[in-house]
Design a protein around this motif. Structure first.
Motif, mmCIF file in Angstrom:
data_model
loop_
_atom_site.group_PDB
_atom_site.id
_atom_site.type_symbol
_atom_site.label_atom_id
_atom_site.label_comp_id
_atom_site.label_asym_id
_atom_site.label_seq_id
_atom_site.Cartn_x
_atom_site.Cartn_y
_atom_site.Cartn_z
ATOM 1 N N MET A 31 20.779 74.425 63.095
ATOM 2 C CA MET A 31 21.302 75.326 64.089
ATOM 3 C C MET A 31 20.224 75.572 65.136
ATOM 4 O O MET A 31 19.071 75.813 64.809
ATOM 5 C CB MET A 31 21.702 76.650 63.440
ATOM 6 C CG MET A 31 22.070 77.692 64.421
ATOM 7 S SD MET A 31 22.372 79.366 63.780
ATOM 8 C CE MET A 31 23.164 79.095 62.255
ATOM 9 N N ARG A 32 20.606 75.514 66.387
ATOM 10 C CA ARG A 32 19.706 75.841 67.493
ATOM 11 C C ARG A 32 20.156 77.160 68.100
ATOM 12 O O ARG A 32 21.348 77.390 68.280
ATOM 13 C CB ARG A 32 19.714 74.736 68.530
ATOM 14 C CG ARG A 32 19.122 73.466 67.995
ATOM 15 C CD ARG A 32 19.127 72.302 68.937
ATOM 16 N NE ARG A 32 19.567 72.603 70.296
ATOM 17 C CZ ARG A 32 19.521 71.737 71.285
ATOM 18 N NH1 ARG A 32 19.069 70.536 71.077
ATOM 19 N NH2 ARG A 32 19.950 72.063 72.480
ATOM 20 N N LEU A 33 19.181 78.024 68.383
ATOM 21 C CA LEU A 33 19.480 79.351 68.917
ATOM 22 C C LEU A 33 18.696 79.589 70.196
ATOM 23 O O LEU A 33 17.606 79.043 70.378
ATOM 24 C CB LEU A 33 19.102 80.425 67.893
ATOM 25 C CG LEU A 33 19.806 80.357 66.547
ATOM 26 C CD1 LEU A 33 19.134 81.293 65.567
ATOM 27 C CD2 LEU A 33 21.269 80.704 66.705
ATOM 28 N N SER A 34 19.220 80.436 71.062
ATOM 29 C CA SER A 34 18.511 80.795 72.287
ATOM 30 C C SER A 34 17.439 81.846 72.040
ATOM 31 O O SER A 34 16.566 82.053 72.879
ATOM 32 C CB SER A 34 19.502 81.307 73.335
ATOM 33 O OG SER A 34 20.108 82.504 72.887
ATOM 34 N N THR A 35 17.493 82.512 70.907
ATOM 35 C CA THR A 35 16.522 83.559 70.589
ATOM 36 C C THR A 35 15.126 82.950 70.474
ATOM 37 O O THR A 35 14.892 82.061 69.663
ATOM 38 C CB THR A 35 16.893 84.255 69.263
ATOM 39 O OG1 THR A 35 18.245 84.680 69.341
ATOM 40 C CG2 THR A 35 15.993 85.435 68.999
#
Length: 69
Positions: A1-5
């Protein structure tokens, strides 16, 4: 999973204090400090959180406050 956080702090669950609806989860960070998060009891169950489990604390905030006396 890739997150902007961008503030992603890795560590290990040190404690889970159960409440009626919410739990306070304490994470020992890899750098030697601790962070706590208040999350729902449902989230604790859904994530299968257990003491000693490696986790990533994601911090997304528009404010940081500092106080002194």
């Amino acid at each position: 999973m890739r997150l902007s956080t961008r503030n992603q702090l890795t560590g290990t669950v040190a404690a889970i204090k159960d409440g009626a609806v919410m739990a306070v989860v304490t994470v020992d960070l890899d750098g030697g400090q601790q962070v706590t998060a208040s999350i729902t009891m449902d989230a604790v169950a859904d994530l299968g959180l257990q003491v000693g489990q490696p986790v990533t604390a994601l911090v997304k905030s528009t404010e940081v406050m500092i106080g002194v006396e």
